[in-house]
Motif scaffolding. Structure first.
Motif, short mmCIF file in Angstrom:
data_model
loop_
_atom_site.label_atom_id
_atom_site.label_comp_id
_atom_site.label_asym_id
_atom_site.label_seq_id
_atom_site.Cartn_x
_atom_site.Cartn_y
_atom_site.Cartn_z
N PHE A 22 28.71 -10.67 -11.22
CA PHE A 22 30.05 -10.59 -11.78
C PHE A 22 31.01 -9.78 -10.92
O PHE A 22 32.22 -10.05 -10.92
N ASP B 116 36.53 -15.33 -16.27
CA ASP B 116 36.52 -16.15 -17.47
C ASP B 116 35.91 -17.53 -17.21
O ASP B 116 35.16 -18.05 -18.04
N CYS C 83 32.11 -17.17 -16.99
CA CYS C 83 31.52 -16.91 -18.32
C CYS C 83 31.52 -18.19 -19.17
O CYS C 83 30.56 -18.45 -19.90
N LEU D 130 33.89 -7.34 -19.50
CA LEU D 130 32.87 -8.37 -19.43
C LEU D 130 32.48 -8.84 -20.83
O LEU D 130 32.32 -10.04 -21.07
N ALA E 4 35.11 -11.28 -22.10
CA ALA E 4 35.03 -12.58 -21.44
C ALA E 4 33.85 -13.39 -21.96
O ALA E 4 33.96 -14.60 -22.18
N LEU E 5 32.73 -12.73 -22.18
CA LEU E 5 31.56 -13.43 -22.71
C LEU E 5 31.76 -13.83 -24.17
O LEU E 5 31.32 -14.90 -24.59
N ALA F 78 33.29 -17.00 -24.51
CA ALA F 78 32.37 -18.09 -24.17
C ALA F 78 31.27 -18.27 -25.20
O ALA F 78 30.35 -19.05 -24.98
N ARG G 2 23.58 -16.16 -26.96
CA ARG G 2 24.48 -17.28 -27.24
C ARG G 2 24.51 -17.55 -28.74
O ARG G 2 23.47 -17.58 -29.41
#
Length: 252
Positions: free
Chosen positions: A126, A133, A136, A191, A194-195, A198, A244
């Motif tokens: 990263f 973005d 990610c 970070l 941004a994740l 996603a 996720r």
């Protein structure tokens, strides 16, 4: 009369130029080479990788280089099918020789179906990305619902910019000169946001530092590796894991 060849001089690349890894292609697996610290970090990264959900489950190793993570995928982790992507063709050839399914690809445009990987590993990645973005979003797309993302990267702190970039570039085992651009270092909260966009929830694990005893032995050529030890400070290298979401696609 034989005339000695002039010494090879590596070109002076711009900071964060990925072509530097082509210049250093012979260094990946040398215990005392210029990429030695990446081997130490790969071992520490392995501690965060979960057991494979079934034999042959797919693990995606982003910016896999020459396949250094393969050393960690033994024992309880031996059931993973190791897939690696990188931009460096010389590194990928070496990765293939270490059992990695090696694919040349950009992390922003991953050539895989949605949800293909039960685990994605993003080690020392990263801090090199201009489009955080976009990367990610690509990770969130290929990571299976409920899958695990394993992360280590450099923090956006004054300590990191001085100690782990400016100074460490001149130390044995430190990053090669100009391989990092301090402007691209990523704070954990940035970070995580941004994740989250996603569809991945990130949990900060903590920091890493080299064992000083091991490092002294490594400098004296009495050891071939250096343990990266957990530390409470995340001002330098930090580790995190992400999961996720099991429903919904997340943002792009």
């Amino acid at each position: 009369m034989n005339v000695a060849s002039p010494p090879r001089h590596e070109p002076r690349r711009p900071r964060n130029d990925p072509a530097q890894y082509d210049d250093l292609a012979d260094e990946w697996w040398r215990p005392h080479g210029r990429l030695a610290a990446l081997r130490w970090l790969a071992q520490a990264r392995g501690r965060l990788i979960p057991d494979p959900p079934h034999p042959g489950a797919a693990l995606l190793d982003l910016a896999c280089g020459a396949g250094l993570l393969s050393v960690a995928l033994t024992g309880r982790l031996a059931g993973w099918r190791h897939v690696g992507v990188d931009l460096s063709a010389p590194a990928l050839r070496q990765a293939a020789g270490h059992g990695v399914t090696a694919i040349r690809a950009d992390v922003h445009r991953l050539p895989f179906p949605d949800g293909q990987f039960s685990c994605v590993v993003a080690g020392e990645l990263f801090e090199h990305l201009i489009d955080l973005d976009g990367a990610c979003a690509a990770i969130g797309r290929v990571l299976a619902p409920g899958g695990t993302l394993v992360i280590d990267t450099l923090a956006d702190t004054l300590f990191c910019r001085l100690a782990l970039v400016r100074i460490a570039e001149h130390l044995p085992g430190g990053p090669p000169p100009r391989v990092h651009d301090p402007k691209l270092l990523v704070a954990p909260d940035r970070l995580a946001r941004a994740l989250e966009r996603a569809g991945i929830e990130m949990t900060l694990v903590g920091g890493l530092r080299p064992s000083l005893v091991d490092y002294a032995r490594w400098l004296a050529r009495r050891a071939d590796s250096v343990r990266m030890l957990p530390t409470g400070s995340t001002a330098g290298v930090y580790q995190a894991v992400g999961v996720r979401a099991t429903s919904g696609r997340g943002g792009r």
